[in-house]
Design an enzyme around this catalytic site. Structure first.
Site, PDB file in Angstrom:
ATOM      1  N   HIS A 158      32.661  -1.543  64.543  1.00  0.00           N
ATOM      2  CA  HIS A 158      32.964  -1.968  63.172  1.00  0.00           C
ATOM      3  C   HIS A 158      33.954  -3.112  63.270  1.00  0.00           C
ATOM      4  O   HIS A 158      35.076  -2.937  63.740  1.00  0.00           O
ATOM      5  CB  HIS A 158      33.557  -0.811  62.361  1.00  0.00           C
ATOM      6  CG  HIS A 158      32.553   0.220  61.977  1.00  0.00           C
ATOM      7  ND1 HIS A 158      32.824   1.564  61.965  1.00  0.00           N
ATOM      8  CD2 HIS A 158      31.258   0.096  61.590  1.00  0.00           C
ATOM      9  CE1 HIS A 158      31.739   2.225  61.572  1.00  0.00           C
ATOM     10  NE2 HIS A 158      30.773   1.354  61.349  1.00  0.00           N
ATOM     11  N   GLU A 161      37.906  -3.418  62.449  1.00  0.00           N
ATOM     12  CA  GLU A 161      38.838  -2.491  63.109  1.00  0.00           C
ATOM     13  C   GLU A 161      39.480  -3.175  64.317  1.00  0.00           C
ATOM     14  O   GLU A 161      39.262  -2.793  65.471  1.00  0.00           O
ATOM     15  CB  GLU A 161      38.094  -1.196  63.441  1.00  0.00           C
ATOM     16  CG  GLU A 161      37.579  -0.541  62.145  1.00  0.00           C
ATOM     17  CD  GLU A 161      36.549   0.576  62.326  1.00  0.00           C
ATOM     18  OE1 GLU A 161      36.285   0.985  63.469  1.00  0.00           O
ATOM     19  OE2 GLU A 161      36.007   1.046  61.304  1.00  0.00           O
ATOM     20  N   ARG A 216      32.576  -4.989  57.870  1.00  0.00           N
ATOM     21  CA  ARG A 216      32.412  -3.820  58.736  1.00  0.00           C
ATOM     22  C   ARG A 216      31.102  -3.839  59.512  1.00  0.00           C
ATOM     23  O   ARG A 216      31.063  -3.464  60.694  1.00  0.00           O
ATOM     24  CB  ARG A 216      32.464  -2.582  57.832  1.00  0.00           C
ATOM     25  CG  ARG A 216      31.967  -1.263  58.410  1.00  0.00           C
ATOM     26  CD  ARG A 216      32.041  -0.193  57.324  1.00  0.00           C
ATOM     27  NE  ARG A 216      31.365   1.037  57.656  1.00  0.00           N
ATOM     28  CZ  ARG A 216      31.954   2.081  58.248  1.00  0.00           C
ATOM     29  NH1 ARG A 216      33.212   2.035  58.595  1.00  0.00           N
ATOM     30  NH2 ARG A 216      31.259   3.185  58.486  1.00  0.00           N
ATOM     31  N   ARG A 234      25.691   4.159  61.568  1.00  0.00           N
ATOM     32  CA  ARG A 234      24.793   5.030  60.807  1.00  0.00           C
ATOM     33  C   ARG A 234      23.349   4.720  61.192  1.00  0.00           C
ATOM     34  O   ARG A 234      22.422   5.245  60.570  1.00  0.00           O
ATOM     35  CB  ARG A 234      24.946   4.815  59.284  1.00  0.00           C
ATOM     36  CG  ARG A 234      26.335   5.081  58.715  1.00  0.00           C
ATOM     37  CD  ARG A 234      26.697   6.554  58.697  1.00  0.00           C
ATOM     38  NE  ARG A 234      27.962   6.813  58.020  1.00  0.00           N
ATOM     39  CZ  ARG A 234      29.168   6.618  58.562  1.00  0.00           C
ATOM     40  NH1 ARG A 234      29.269   6.159  59.798  1.00  0.00           N
ATOM     41  NH2 ARG A 234      30.265   6.866  57.859  1.00  0.00           N
ATOM     42  N   HIS A 285      37.028   3.550  67.157  1.00  0.00           N
ATOM     43  CA  HIS A 285      37.149   2.999  65.806  1.00  0.00           C
ATOM     44  C   HIS A 285      38.606   3.013  65.365  1.00  0.00           C
ATOM     45  O   HIS A 285      39.479   3.514  66.069  1.00  0.00           O
ATOM     46  CB  HIS A 285      36.376   3.895  64.820  1.00  0.00           C
ATOM     47  CG  HIS A 285      34.902   3.885  65.001  1.00  0.00           C
ATOM     48  ND1 HIS A 285      34.046   3.240  64.135  1.00  0.00           N
ATOM     49  CD2 HIS A 285      34.111   4.452  65.947  1.00  0.00           C
ATOM     50  CE1 HIS A 285      32.795   3.418  64.540  1.00  0.00           C
ATOM     51  NE2 HIS A 285      32.809   4.154  65.634  1.00  0.00           N
ATOM     52  N   TYR A 287      40.625   3.276  61.086  1.00  0.00           N
ATOM     53  CA  TYR A 287      41.886   3.926  61.376  1.00  0.00           C
ATOM     54  C   TYR A 287      41.780   5.389  60.951  1.00  0.00           C
ATOM     55  O   TYR A 287      40.843   5.740  60.241  1.00  0.00           O
ATOM     56  CB  TYR A 287      43.006   3.211  60.614  1.00  0.00           C
ATOM     57  CG  TYR A 287      42.840   3.214  59.121  1.00  0.00           C
ATOM     58  CD1 TYR A 287      42.119   2.189  58.464  1.00  0.00           C
ATOM     59  CD2 TYR A 287      43.358   4.233  58.325  1.00  0.00           C
ATOM     60  CE1 TYR A 287      41.941   2.191  57.076  1.00  0.00           C
ATOM     61  CE2 TYR A 287      43.190   4.253  56.941  1.00  0.00           C
ATOM     62  CZ  TYR A 287      42.488   3.229  56.332  1.00  0.00           C
ATOM     63  OH  TYR A 287      42.312   3.236  54.941  1.00  0.00           O
ATOM     64  N   TYR A 337      34.418  13.434  57.521  1.00  0.00           N
ATOM     65  CA  TYR A 337      33.372  13.438  56.487  1.00  0.00           C
ATOM     66  C   TYR A 337      32.011  13.608  57.151  1.00  0.00           C
ATOM     67  O   TYR A 337      31.871  13.466  58.361  1.00  0.00           O
ATOM     68  CB  TYR A 337      33.353  12.166  55.634  1.00  0.00           C
ATOM     69  CG  TYR A 337      33.510  10.836  56.368  1.00  0.00           C
ATOM     70  CD1 TYR A 337      34.505   9.936  55.985  1.00  0.00           C
ATOM     71  CD2 TYR A 337      32.686  10.466  57.419  1.00  0.00           C
ATOM     72  CE1 TYR A 337      34.666   8.722  56.617  1.00  0.00           C
ATOM     73  CE2 TYR A 337      32.847   9.258  58.073  1.00  0.00           C
ATOM     74  CZ  TYR A 337      33.840   8.386  57.666  1.00  0.00           C
ATOM     75  OH  TYR A 337      34.001   7.182  58.300  1.00  0.00           O
ATOM     76  N   GLU A 359      39.499   7.547  66.250  1.00  0.00           N
ATOM     77  CA  GLU A 359      39.974   6.699  65.157  1.00  0.00           C
ATOM     78  C   GLU A 359      41.436   6.404  65.496  1.00  0.00           C
ATOM     79  O   GLU A 359      42.270   7.309  65.519  1.00  0.00           O
ATOM     80  CB  GLU A 359      39.880   7.426  63.801  1.00  0.00           C
ATOM     81  CG  GLU A 359      38.467   7.715  63.322  1.00  0.00           C
ATOM     82  CD  GLU A 359      37.794   6.503  62.690  1.00  0.00           C
ATOM     83  OE1 GLU A 359      38.432   5.462  62.529  1.00  0.00           O
ATOM     84  OE2 GLU A 359      36.591   6.613  62.363  1.00  0.00           O
TER      85      GLU A 359
END
Lengths: 398, 229
Positions: A158, A161, A216, A234, A285, A287, A337, A359
Site C-alpha cells: 500500500h 504507508e 493506497r 484484496r 503495512h 499503521y 477487521y 501494521e
C-alpha cells in the site's frame, strides 16, 4: 440533448509550449467520452476559455475546473526536476540516509548499490512489471545452495504507508551488516534464503510523491469508471469475492475484476509458486501497531492458530523491549477487521505456515505521515520481531 | 456482534473506546490539549432493546502534549434504527483538568487576535513534519475533527485525522478566533480518506466550537498537482 448529462472538467493552458490554432482539436481531450454521465476532461487554451464556458453554461452542461493554469503546473514540475537533478546521490549504501523518506529512484539506486557492494550475498531479481511498466524488484539474500527454504518479506504494497518502504530499505542494509557478525542472522542465512521486495507497489509509490500522498491502491484504470486502482491486499485468491472487500472500483478496498488481476500481485504469486519452498511470508503495512496472522476472510481459525499466536506474542514482546512500543496481536478478522482476498490468507493456504502481516507505527496520531525521525526506531524494533519469526522458522523446519 | 465481556485488544472494544477519545476532545480539547486513546483495559457490550448497543469501557487516554495518561470509565451507546445517528457518550476521568494550559492558550490567543493572518497547509507535510509554531493549529484541527469523527462513528468505523490540508484564519468575531479548515480524515475499516471543510472558533474561555461543517465529495480527480505536498 437535454437528457444527456455530460460533465466537463477544464483546465487552462496559458502561453503553452504548443501552438493553438483556435479550433478545439481532439488533442485537447484528456479523458474522452466513455459513457453517459461519466465526465470528460478537456484542456482549454486561454483564448477559448470564455467561449467554452459560455457554451457549456447555455447547454446546461455542468463543469468544474481541475487545474486553473496548466502552465504554472508545468513550470513547477520542470523546476522540481531540475532541483532533483542537482541533489548529490549517495556514493554507496553506507552514506544512504535511512532517517529520511526516499523517492522510488533513490530506493532503486540503493538496491543496485547494495548488490554491487555485496555480490556474494545479494542479487536482484525482477519478478515482473507494474501496470505502468516499472520493474518489480526483489532482493535475494543467499549464501548458496539450490532453492533453499526461504523467507519472504514485502513492504510498500500500500503505497501511502511510507514507513514500510523506508523500513524495508533499512532491513536490506541490516541483513548485509549483520551477516557474519550476528550469530542468529548468520545461522538463518546459512540455512535459508531471504527475499525482500521493498517497493511492492511502485506505481502507487510514485503517485504518492507526485500527486496524492494518500494513494493506497495500484494505478491501473478501471474500464467504465472514473476511479483508478485496485487494492493489492484484496486481490489475492483467498476468499475472493466474499465480504471484506469492495466490488466498487472507487473504493479503497476494491478487490479488482478477478483474483490476481494486478501484475503487482500476480508476479508474487507466480514467483512463490515456482519457487515452491517458502516457509515464512511476512507482508508489512502501516499503521496500527499490530502483528496479525490469518485469516482475514473467515472467523474459522487456522489449524496452526496456537503456534502462530504464541510466536506472535514472542515477536511483539521482543519488539517492545527496545522502545516500549506496544503492539496488539491476533488473527486479522478478530483484531482489526474482516478482509477478503488478502495476501497472507493466500500464502497460508499455499502451505506457508508462518504467514504474518505487520501494521507498523503509529496508532493514528500521525498515521500515514509518520515523522521521518521515527523511521529508524520503527525499523529497529520491527527487526527484532522479524528475527523472532525467522529464528522460529529456521528452528522448526516442516 | 460481540456481546458480553469483550477482549480489550480486539476491534469491537477498540472502536468504541476511540469514540470516547473523540468525545473527550470535543469537551476538553484545545490547541494545547489533545487526548488520544492509550489503552483499553476492559469492555462489555450489550444489546439495548429498541435502542441500539451499549458499551461499558475502562480505558486510559493520553494527553498528547503533556504526555500524562488518565484513566476513564465510559459508556458508549450506538443508537439502533435505520437512520445512522451519532453515538452518545458518558465519561468520567480521573483528573482531566490538572495540567494548566491557560498561559499558553492566552498567549496564542493574543498573538492571533489582533492580526488574523494565519495561513498554513499540510500539517503534517508528506514527511510527517510540522513547524513548531504551527503545532497548536494542528492540535486545533484535531480537536475540531473530533466533532465530526464523534458524529460519524459507528461500531463499524474507526476514525483518525490524517492531515490538515489547509487552515486559513478569518476575522475575529465575538472575541473568538475563527478559522476555515480543510481536513482529511482516515476511516480504518473502509480505508477511505474523507475530506471535510470546517469553520472553527476558539478562545481560551470559549473553547473549541465547530460553526459550520461540510463533507466534500470523494473527488477522484482531486489529486494535488506536484509541489504542493
Amino acid at each position: 440533448m437535454k437528457g444527456l448529462l455530460a460533465f466537463f472538467a477544464l483546465f487552462v493552458a496559458v502561453l503553452g509550449k504548443e501552438t493553438f490554432d483556435g479550433s478545439f482539436g481532439l488533442n485537447n481531450v484528456w479523458m474522452g467520452v466513455t459513457d453517459v454521465a461519466v465526465p470528460v476532461d478537456v484542456r482549454v487554451p486561454f483564448h477559448s476559455l470564455q467561449s467554452i464556458k459560455i457554451y457549456l453554461e447555455t447547454q446546461d452542461i455542468e463543469y468544474s475546473i481541475m487545474i486553473e493554469d496548466l502552465q504554472v503546473m508545468l513550470d513547477e514540475e520542470r523546476e522540481e526536476m531540475e532541483a532533483a537533478a542537482r541533489v548529490p546521490q549517495p556514493r554507496g549504501t553506507d552514506s544512504f540516509d535511512f532517517s529520511r523518506y526516499h523517492t522510488i529512484d533513490e530506493i532503486y539506486s540503493f538496491q543496485d548499490m547494495l548488490v554491487a557492494e555485496n555480490p556474494n550475498l545479494v542479487s536482484k531479481i525482477v519478478i515482473g512489471h507494474s501496470y505502468e511498466g516499472r520493474s518489480l524488484n526483489v532482493l535475494k539474500f543467499s549464501t548458496g545452495g539450490t532453492s533453499r527454504p526461504a523467507i519472504w518479506i514485502d513492504t510498500g504494497i500500500h503505497s501511502r504507508e511510507w514507513v514500510t518502504q523506508a523500513s524495508g530499505t533499512w532491513f536490506a542494509k541490516k541483513i548485509v551488516t549483520d551477516y557474519g557478525r550476528d550469530p542468529a542472522l548468520t545461522n538463518i542465512l546459512d540455512k535459508m534464503d531471504i527475499f525482500l521486495e521493498i517497493v511492492t507497489n511502485p506505481d502507487g509509490y510514485h503517485f504518492t510523491h507526485n500527486n496524492n500522498r494518500m494513494w493506497r491502491k495500484t494505478r491501473k484504470p478501471n474500464p467504465g469508471s472514473r476511479c483508478d486502482g485496485v487494492d493489492p491486499n484484496r486481490n489475492w485468491d483467498a476468499g475472493f469475492g466474499g465480504p471484506g472487500a469492495s466490488g466498487n472500483p472507487c473504493s479503497e478496498t476494491y478487490r479488482g475484476p478477478k483474483a490476481h488481476s494486478e501484475s503487482e500481485v500476480k508476479s508474487i504469486v507466480d514467483f512463490v509458486k515456482s519457487h515452491g519452498n517458502f516457509k515464512a511470508f511476512i507482508s508489512i503495512h502501516s499503521y496500527s501497531q499490530m502483528l496479525l496472522y490469518p485469516y482475514g476472510y473467515t472467523r474459522t481459525p487456522v489449524r496452526d492458530r496456537d503456534e502462530l499466536h504464541a510466536l506472535a506474542k514472542k515477536a511483539i514482546t521482543d519488539l517492545a523491549s527496545l522502545y516500549g512500543t506496544r503492539y496488539k496481536y491476533g488473527s486479522i478478522i478478530n483484531t482489526i477487521y474482516q478482509a477478503s482476498g488478502g495476501t497472507i490468507d493466500w500464502t497460508y493456504n499455499q502451505g506457508i505456515k508462518y504467514s504474518y502481516t505487520f501494521e507498523l507505527r503509529d496508532t493514528g496520531r500521525y498515521g500515514f505521515v509518520l515523522p521521518a525521525n521515527q523511521i529508524i526506531p520503527t525499523a529497529e524494533e520491527t527487526w527484532l520481531a522479524l528475527m523472532a519469526i525467522m529464528n522460529h522458522t529456521v528452528r522448526n523446519p516442516y | 456482534m460481540a456481546t458480553g465481556k469483550l477482549n480489550p485488544n480486539h476491534y469491537p472494544a477498540q472502536r468504541a473506546a476511540k469514540v470516547v477519545q473523540h468525545y473527550l476532545n470535543t469537551r476538553y480539547g484545545s490547541p494545547y490539549r489533545v487526548f488520544f486513546l492509550h489503552r483499553v483495559h476492559s469492555g462489555n457490550a450489550e444489546d439495548v432493546a429498541d435502542s441500539g448497543r451499549k458499551y461499558q469501557l475502562e480505558i486510559s487516554v493520553q494527553d498528547l502534549i503533556s504526555t500524562n495518561t488518565e484513566k476513564c470509565s465510559a459508556e458508549v451507546l450506538f443508537p439502533g434504527g435505520e437512520q445512522q445517528r451519532s453515538p452518545h457518550v458518558q465519561a468520567s476521568c480521573e483528573e482531566l483538568r490538572k495540567i494548566d494550559t491557560k498561559a499558553q492558550e492566552e498567549a496564542l490567543y493574543q498573538q492571533y487576535k489582533t492580526n488574523p493572518s494565519l495561513l498554513a497547509a499540510h500539517l503534517p507535510d508528506s514527511y510527517g513534519h510540522i513547524n513548531p509554531e504551527m503545532k497548536p493549529f494542528w492540535h486545533l484541527g484535531a480537536v475540531a475533527s473530533s466533532f465530526i469523527m464523534l458524529n460519524e462513528s459507528t461500531e463499524n468505523t474507526l476514525f483518525n485525522m490524517a492531515q490538515v490540508a489547509n487552515v486559513t484564519q478569518l476575522a475575529t468575531e465575538n472575541d473568538q478566533l475563527r478559522f476555515d479548515y480543510h481536513i482529511l480524515l482516515h476511516e480504518m475499516v473502509s480505508q477511505d480518506i474523507i475530506h471535510w471543510k470546517l469553520q472553527v472558533s476558539w478562545s481560551p474561555s470559549g473553547g473549541v466550537k465547530v460553526l459550520q461543517m461540510e463533507q466534500l465529495p470523494h473527488c477522484h480527480h482531486c489529486e494535488k498537482p506536484p509541489n504542493t505536498n
